[in-house]
Scaffold this motif. Structure first.
Motif, short mmCIF file in Angstrom:
data_model
loop_
_atom_site.label_atom_id
_atom_site.label_comp_id
_atom_site.label_asym_id
_atom_site.label_seq_id
_atom_site.Cartn_x
_atom_site.Cartn_y
_atom_site.Cartn_z
N ARG A 1 -12.42 130.06 44.31
CA ARG A 1 -11.64 131.28 44.52
C ARG A 1 -10.17 130.91 44.67
O ARG A 1 -9.58 131.03 45.72
CB ARG A 1 -12.14 132.04 45.76
N ILE B 1 -7.05 135.77 42.30
CA ILE B 1 -7.77 136.97 41.86
C ILE B 1 -6.99 137.61 40.71
O ILE B 1 -5.77 137.80 40.81
CB ILE B 1 -7.98 137.98 43.01
N PRO C 1 -13.96 141.14 42.26
CA PRO C 1 -13.41 140.07 43.10
C PRO C 1 -14.48 139.13 43.66
O PRO C 1 -14.16 138.01 44.05
CB PRO C 1 -12.69 140.82 44.22
N ARG D 1 -4.96 134.86 46.39
CA ARG D 1 -5.76 135.72 47.26
C ARG D 1 -5.10 135.86 48.63
O ARG D 1 -4.52 134.91 49.13
CB ARG D 1 -7.18 135.17 47.41
#
Length: 177
Positions: free
Chosen positions: A101, A104, A146, A171
């Motif tokens: 992650r 995004i 997401p 993020r």
């Protein structure tokens, strides 16, 4: 006063209108932890086969100086994870690709070609998390999920819009510093 503001800008990376933190390579924790752990050795950039990882300079702030960052518009990440294998400090942790992650993706609906009733599914078809990170609303309009978006930037890189309709952002949980 202006000199003090300039010095603060250099320390915190807000010179030239850009603010730290940057989009970090796969496996990076939150910005504060990452900056504390990163040895600034550059091994991650050296081993990156696509040249996705760049090294921050003074204009990014003294705290970020020498740290790796990514600009997916120029060089998207294919999540090979070689950078995590050479990180000796744990600043980049080895994790499964699906759990990455970095950032995004965000789609500007006003710029999206598909939303102008043109046939475009380039970002959807190119996404490494095919059918998960980018889904098609009404079988036509790309929408980012997401929960699956890794922030690799492939969608931003291949977007046919001019200007680009897709941008990868850091993020929020990583931007605490």
């Amino acid at each position: 006063m202006a000199a003090g503001a300039g010095l603060l800008g250099l320390v915190f990376g807000v010179s030239k209108g850009r603010a730290s933190p940057r989009l970090r390579p796969p496996g990076a924790e939150d910005e504060e932890t990452f900056l504390a752990k990163c040895a600034r050795c550059g091994k991650c950039a050296e081993v990156c086969p696509l040249g996705c990882i760049q090294i921050a300079h003074a204009e990014d702030g003294i705290l970020s100086l020498g740290t790796p960052y990514m600009t997916p518009l120029e060089h998207p990440c294919d999540l090979c994870m070689k950078c995590t294998e050479v990180c000796s400090t744990g600043a980049l942790k080895t994790i499964p690709k699906e759990e990455v992650r970095m950032g995004i993706a965000v789609i500007d609906k006003d710029l999206c070609i598909a939303r102008r009733d043109d046939d475009c599914q380039t970002c959807y078809r190119t996404c490494p998390q095919y059918g998960k990170a980018i889904k098609l609303e009404k079988l036509k309009y790309p929408v980012i999920d997401p929960d699956y978006c890794t922030g690799c930037g492939m969608c931003e890189h291949v977007c046919l819009g001019n200007p680009k309709a897709v941008h990868v952002k850091v993020r929020e949980q990583e931007a605490k510093l």
